[in-house]
Design a protein around this motif. Structure first.
Motif: not given
Length: 249
Positions: A150-170
């Protein structure tokens, strides 16, 4: 990559984790481990809540799955960037500005001063609609293995905070760097969500207080503004560079 550069991302995760237990697109989902009562019905950020007699192992498994998904996404983003997407200097500079503008937007979002990131979360609903049916056979989360899934699936829930971090990861420019960046971010969110899993509503009430959200938002906003200042000057800020979340192109 410099391990010390991961500290700001960890702090962003820690400060931003108040968003995970507050309002997200007007909806907050709470999953109760070991209880079949709670069912996610929309694009929500879910928190694994455990009653006092709950099993700590299930809480850890849930969060392990969530952070694992973040690392996978970060590895893909960083790998694509390293494969050539950000090799042009102009694209590197544009990516750096965008990543720090996203941090500014996240800081304002946490303070509830501007909710522009909610539109990004809405844009991610298409993917979540395909993943959400996979949750049904995993509920109730009465075993660590189910909680991990469930945690693995919930990591893909739309979240602006995660998107912000993902741009930095890129902007890390490699799969390993991107995964490490998202691991640091995910670990930053861990204390709050572990506390929620063990203490439930008592901690939630405290962390949803407006002063707490404003404090977290100001910290994230400060990281973004510092990065934009460095980009505008085009020069190093000395020891302040250590506080910049996004590596300079």
């Amino acid at each position: 990559m410099d391990v010390s550069s991961l500290l700001p991302l960890l702090l962003v995760g820690l400060a931003g984790s108040v968003h995970c237990i507050g309002m997200c697109g007007g909806i907050v989902g709470a999953l109760s481990i070991g209880s079949g009562a709670a069912r996610p019905t929309g694009p929500v950020i879910a928190i694994a809540v455990v009653r006092p007699q709950g099993n700590l192992l299930r809480v850890l498994a849930y969060n392990g799955g969530r952070i694992g998904s973040y690392m996978l996404a970060g590895g893909v983003a960083g790998g694509l960037a390293g494969a050539g997407m950000l090799r042009l200097a102009s694209l590197q500079v544009a990516g750096y500005w965008l990543a720090n503008l996203m941090l500014v937007a996240l800081g304002l979002y946490l303070m509830d001063a501007w909710r522009g990131l909610a539109r990004l979360e809405a844009a991610g609903n298409g993917l979540w609609r395909h993943l959400r049916p996979l949750l049904k056979p995993l509920l109730p989360m009465d075993t660590p293995l189910k909680a991990l899934a469930v945690g693995g699936l919930w990591g893909w829930v739309p979240c602006g905070m995660v998107y912000s971090a993902l741009l930095t990861a890129m902007m890390q420019g490699s799969a390993i760097g991107g995964a490490a960046a998202m691991a640091a971010f995910g670990l930053g969110t861990l204390p709050t969500l572990l506390g929620m899993g063990l203490l439930g509503a008592r901690l939630r009430q405290q962390l949803q207080r407006r002063p707490v959200r404003i404090a977290g938002g100001l910290l994230v906003l400060g990281f973004g503004l510092l990065g934009l200042l460095r980009a505008a000057n085009g020069v190093s800020l000395g020891w302040l560079d250590a506080l910049c979340v996004t590596p300079h192109p």
